[in-house]
Structures are given as C-alpha cells and as structure tokens.
Write a protein that holds these residues in place. Structure first.
Motif, PDB file in Angstrom:
ATOM      1  N   GLU A 264       0.809  -1.214   0.000  1.00 23.01           N
ATOM      2  CA  GLU A 264       0.000   0.000   0.000  1.00 23.01           C
ATOM      3  C   GLU A 264       0.842   1.263   0.000  1.00 23.01           C
ATOM      4  O   GLU A 264       0.356   2.356  -0.314  1.00 23.01           O
ATOM      5  N   PHE A 265       2.143   1.125   0.334  1.00 23.93           N
ATOM      6  CA  PHE A 265       3.031   2.286   0.356  1.00 23.93           C
ATOM      7  C   PHE A 265       3.964   2.320  -0.861  1.00 23.93           C
ATOM      8  O   PHE A 265       4.844   3.176  -0.930  1.00 23.93           O
ATOM      9  N   ASP A 266       3.767   1.380  -1.804  1.00 27.91           N
ATOM     10  CA  ASP A 266       4.488   1.364  -3.077  1.00 27.91           C
ATOM     11  C   ASP A 266       5.996   1.554  -2.880  1.00 27.91           C
ATOM     12  O   ASP A 266       6.598   2.510  -3.373  1.00 27.91           O
ATOM     13  N   LEU A 267       6.599   0.627  -2.162  1.00 31.64           N
ATOM     14  CA  LEU A 267       8.016   0.738  -1.830  1.00 31.64           C
ATOM     15  C   LEU A 267       8.922   0.860  -3.057  1.00 31.64           C
ATOM     16  O   LEU A 267       9.979   1.488  -2.989  1.00 31.64           O
ATOM     17  N   SER A 268       8.510   0.264  -4.169  1.00 26.15           N
ATOM     18  CA  SER A 268       9.370   0.277  -5.355  1.00 26.15           C
ATOM     19  C   SER A 268       9.608   1.695  -5.880  1.00 26.15           C
ATOM     20  O   SER A 268      10.601   1.944  -6.568  1.00 26.15           O
ATOM     21  N   ASN A 269       8.716   2.630  -5.536  1.00 26.73           N
ATOM     22  CA  ASN A 269       8.860   4.018  -5.985  1.00 26.73           C
ATOM     23  C   ASN A 269       9.362   4.938  -4.873  1.00 26.73           C
ATOM     24  O   ASN A 269       9.186   6.155  -4.945  1.00 26.73           O
ATOM     25  N   THR A 270       9.981   4.336  -3.865  1.00 26.98           N
ATOM     26  CA  THR A 270      10.604   5.111  -2.792  1.00 26.98           C
ATOM     27  C   THR A 270      12.112   4.878  -2.827  1.00 26.98           C
ATOM     28  O   THR A 270      12.627   4.170  -3.711  1.00 26.98           O
ATOM     29  N   LYS A 271      12.824   5.420  -1.852  1.00 24.94           N
ATOM     30  CA  LYS A 271      14.267   5.205  -1.778  1.00 24.94           C
ATOM     31  C   LYS A 271      14.591   3.734  -1.552  1.00 24.94           C
ATOM     32  O   LYS A 271      15.685   3.270  -1.893  1.00 24.94           O
ATOM     33  N   PHE A 272      13.629   2.991  -0.987  1.00 22.49           N
ATOM     34  CA  PHE A 272      13.846   1.556  -0.836  1.00 22.49           C
ATOM     35  C   PHE A 272      13.945   0.879  -2.200  1.00 22.49           C
ATOM     36  O   PHE A 272      14.710  -0.084  -2.370  1.00 22.49           O
ATOM     37  N   GLY A 273      13.171   1.348  -3.173  1.00 24.28           N
ATOM     38  CA  GLY A 273      13.180   0.738  -4.494  1.00 24.28           C
ATOM     39  C   GLY A 273      14.555   0.731  -5.124  1.00 24.28           C
ATOM     40  O   GLY A 273      14.956  -0.252  -5.756  1.00 24.28           O
ATOM     41  N   ARG A 274      15.293   1.830  -4.952  1.00 24.37           N
ATOM     42  CA  ARG A 274      16.651   1.901  -5.507  1.00 24.37           C
ATOM     43  C   ARG A 274      17.576   0.922  -4.792  1.00 24.37           C
ATOM     44  O   ARG A 274      18.393   0.244  -5.427  1.00 24.37           O
TER      45      ARG A 274
END
Length: 504
Positions: A264-274
């Motif tokens: 629900e927090f779309d991690l792939s589009n956060t700094k985690f995604g990188r």
C-alpha cells in the motif's frame, strides 16, 4: 569482572567504555586482516545456519536429539553427535554438516575453557544445542558489530585459522564488547533518570530489543496483513532449494516479501526501491556459491554510478566508524578487504529490512497507518495472554485504543507508536534523555487525561475497576509502572498485577 550499573558515576561509565574500546582495538590489532575477516564471516554463516535450524520441520525424535545435543559433553556423546550429523546430512550438503560440526567443536572447546577458568555460568549457555541457540540469538548484534571492526582494527600478522574464530573472538565479545554495551546502556539510563529526577537508577530498566533480540520497529513485517495486491506480488516468488537454509534466491524473495507486505506504500517508488534494485543486481552478478558476495572495488564504483545510487545509500553500505560502539549501531552489509567488498546474502537481507524501515518511517501516511497496526499488535498480544478484547474504539467524542477485560478489571490501554532511529538516539545519552523525557511527560499527561474521563467507560456497560496503561513502541525509560515498553508486552499480566487505582 566489576559490573557498572546506572547508579555508577558518569565518569566511571565513560572510563569503562574507553577502556573496553582500547582493549578491543589492541586485541584485534594482533591479527591478520584478511584471515580474521574471512574466518569470522564463515563463523557468522555457521551461527545463522544453526539459529535457523529452529525454522525447519523435523521429526519429533530427531528434533529432541538435535536440540538436546550436549555441546559441552560432545566427547561423551559421540553416538548422539553422529546421529545428529547423519540426520542433517539427509537434509543439507556435506559442507553444511562440516560447518555445523566445526561450530559445535569450537563451542565445546570454549565452554570447557570457560569452566576451567572460573566461568561456569557462562559455559552453561552451551550445555545443549537448544541453550546455545538462545545464546547465539542474544549475541547476533555483537557478532556483526565485531565483523565491522576487523578490517580496520586487524593490522597484525597472526593468522586466524578455520578452527579458531569462536575461541579467539567470543571472549572478546563476552568480556569486553558486552560490558561496553552494558556501560553504554547504563549511561542512557543514568542520563534519563537524571533528566526525570529519579533518584535510584536501579529502579528502572532499558528494554531496547523486542522478542528474539530484534530491533524495535514502527510496524514489523509480521504485523502486516497482505492485501490483494501483495498476495498477487508473492506469486512471483522464486522456488527455493530445500537443501539450503540461505541462497541468493531467498534474498530476492525477501525483497519481494517486503514489497508485498507494504504494498500500500508502493516501496518500489521510494528510496527503498533503488536499494532493492541494487541488491537484486548484486544477488545475480556478484554472489559466489549461492551465499558469498564479492565485488571488486572497480566493479562497485561502476555499479553505483550506472544505477545512480544516492550518496546517503552509498554511505550506508559500508561502515565508516572507528570504534566498536559505532559498529554496534551500523546495518552496513559490506566490509572491504584488500580492494574487494565482501558480504553475504544474510547481511544484505538484514540491510534491506533496515533500509525499508528507514524509508517508511519518513512517510507520514505510514506513520498514521502504523499507529492502527500497533494497536492491533497490542490487542493480539493481550488476547494471547487470555484477556478479553472489547470492540470499543469510540464513545461519543472520546476515542480509545485497546480495551481489555480480565477478572473484573477493565484495562484502558493507550498505544503510543512514537519512534525515532534508536541508533541515532543511543549515540548520545543526552539526546536520548531529552527525547525520553518528552515522551514520559507526554505519557503521564495522557494517563491523567484518561483518569479524568474514565466515567465514560464506566457508563458504557463496563463494570469493575478501571486501570489505565500506556504501551510505548519506543523503549522508554521511566519508573512509572503504568508505562510499559512494547518489548515487555508479554510480561503485561505479571507487571500489571499489582496495580490499583491508587497506584502510580
């Protein structure tokens, strides 16, 4: 060895920390950098594998033989030891069995040495494999912290052989690193009790870690409920080999699980995604024998540049400090030896969980959502202890977090999910004390407010004595028995049994 507690003078605690830091550095300086680092990496692998034996489904009889293996009496239990190794060989390869055998022999030698040198209580931690696993779980953080000191501190020429690491390094952990950490915790307690004007520091405690010695988090992955999107994402999980406890595929599955659990927090589009993209790249291109990570410096530079890795993520990948105290707070997955970056799939997984928490904690929507998740986690813990959880969240204009009933007592529990980077706070006793002071005073005001409005509950078909408690996600230090860190939630019944309305 003298134990310094929170009632000890601040100067004495700081002197003890400095002395232990010096001893750790001087002791490590005798050893060869490469052999020490690689031998300790091997040992950490064997430790992680041994701890994770708990996650394997074993036949009842074999499980009894396995976890009851008398580590301190291996020479007198040769037949049981052989049965255990044969049983492990049916599940895992010969190299795994060899690592397990070596680890048991090393702890057998260490335990015997400890008993002979007046440390029978410590040696008793190795009585059986079951007790040894408990001990190893409590020392995981210290083992990784020591790893990060080795490349910088080991400047000598003494070679650390494959049969030496436990006997060489665990005494350093036990007799110097653990007392150092205890003294640092005592400083936190001392600073916090002074700030709160609590006379006797021995009357409080610092319960910093959750169950199984895990770091506290706003919302642990086990507390998350998979939504439809998350369940769909897990369909992409790779099949794992049953004969391996760890692998590059499992690392990639860990990343996928994190993304699915917090979909629900779309991690792939956060700094985690990188960070996840970088770890996936490493797992496919730089993993040796499905466990070891080896990246030449030139390849690392190219990789970081090509993937446009941010400066803060680059800094987090390798430990930058020069002391054990600093290394105890790092989650850096890489160590550099002779121009090559080394790691393991388990260290990369540990870093992924840390970076996920660091990323999410800065998202306001997650902070709000995690508050409701925390309330549910508290309710579930109390439900497991036999409390009846009432479905009461609002009465008129009044909101409530968790209402629990037992033996005619109504427990009104406020769930406070306040949280900041614990490592950042622990690095400065004064900083920790200021934050702790603000929380305690805020929690006490919240308790006073609940006492003034308890008539609302009393008039809502709830009969019996009403008790008010705050459960804090942050490992708060205070003397108020009505303020309980979540890390101690399983002791709720015991700790609250003596409370009364006229109490604190």
């Amino acid at each position: 060895m003298e134990i310094l507690g929170p009632d000890s003078p601040t100067d004495a605690l700081n002197a003890r920390i400095a002395r232990e830091e010096q001893i750790i550095s001087e002791t490590l300086s005798k050893f060869d950098r490469a052999t020490a680092t690689f031998a300790w990496l091997d040992t950490i692998r064997a430790i992680e594998e041994t701890v994770n034996l708990l996650t394997v489904e074993w036949e009842k009889d074999f499980a009894a033989a396995l976890f009851g293996l008398p580590v301190l009496q291996l020479t007198l239990s040769a037949s049981q030891f052989q049965r255990v190794r044969l049983g492990l060989a049916k599940r895992f390869d010969d190299k795994y069995v060899a690592r397990f055998t070596s680890l048991m022999m090393q702890f057998n030698a260490l335990g015997i040495s400890l008993r002979q040198n007046g440390q029978p209580l410590l040696a008793s931690s190795f009585t059986t494999l079951g007790t040894l696993i408990g001990y190893l779980q409590s020392r995981r953080r210290a083992c990784v912290a020591l790893l990060h000191r080795l490349p910088d501190a080991c400047t000598g020429d003494i070679v650390v052989g494959t049969v030496d690491p436990v006997v060489v390094f665990f005494p350093i952990i036990e007799f110097h690193a653990i007392p150092l950490t205890s003294s640092r915790n005592a400083l936190l307690i001392r600073a916090s009790t002074d700030k709160l004007d609590i006379g006797d520091g021995r009357a409080v405690e610092f319960a910093s870690l959750d169950g199984l010695f895990l770091e506290p988090e706003r919302s642990r992955i086990t507390e998350m409920e998979l939504d439809e999107k998350g369940r769909s994402m897990l369909g992409r999980a790779e099949k794992l080999r049953p004969d391996r406890l760890f692998s590059a595929a499992e690392l990639r599955n860990d990343l996928l699980l994190l993304e699915a659990a917090y979909s629900e927090f779309d991690l792939s589009n956060t700094k985690f995604g990188r960070a996840a993209a970088l770890i996936r790249n490493i797992s496919r291109n730089f993993v040796d024998r499905d466990f070891w990570v080896k990246i030449p410096e030139r390849d690392m530079i190219k990789l970081l540049k090509r993937m446009e890795i941010s400066a803060d993520l680059q800094d987090a990948l390798v430990f930058q400090g020069i002391s054990y105290s600093e290394s105890a707070e790092t989650y850096a997955p890489l160590v550099q030896v002779d121009g090559v970056f080394h790691s393991t799939v388990t260290l990369l997984s540990r870093f992924a969980y840390y970076w996920r928490a660091r990323t999410l904690d800065k998202i306001k929507r997650f902070q709000i959502r995690s508050g409701f998740i925390f309330e549910k986690a508290v309710a579930n813990e109390l439900l497991a202890q036999g409390f009846e959880i009432k479905d009461i969240k609002r009465i008129g204009r009044h909101e409530f977090d968790v209402i629990a009933l037992e033996d005619g007592v109504v427990w009104n529990i406020q769930c406070k999910n306040n949280f900041l980077d614990l490592g950042y706070l622990e690095a400065s006793p004064e900083r920790f004390a200021r934050y702790n002071h603000r929380l305690v005073r805020a929690y006490e005001r919240a308790l006073d407010k609940d006492r003034r409005r308890e008539h609302v509950l009393a008039g809502h078909a709830l009969s019996g004595e009403i008790e008010h408690v705050v459960v804090s996600r942050f490992p708060v230090i205070c003397s108020n028995p009505r303020i309980l860190p979540f890390s101690l939630i399983r002791e709720f019944r015991k700790r609250m049994s003596s409370l009364s309305k006229s109490g604190a």
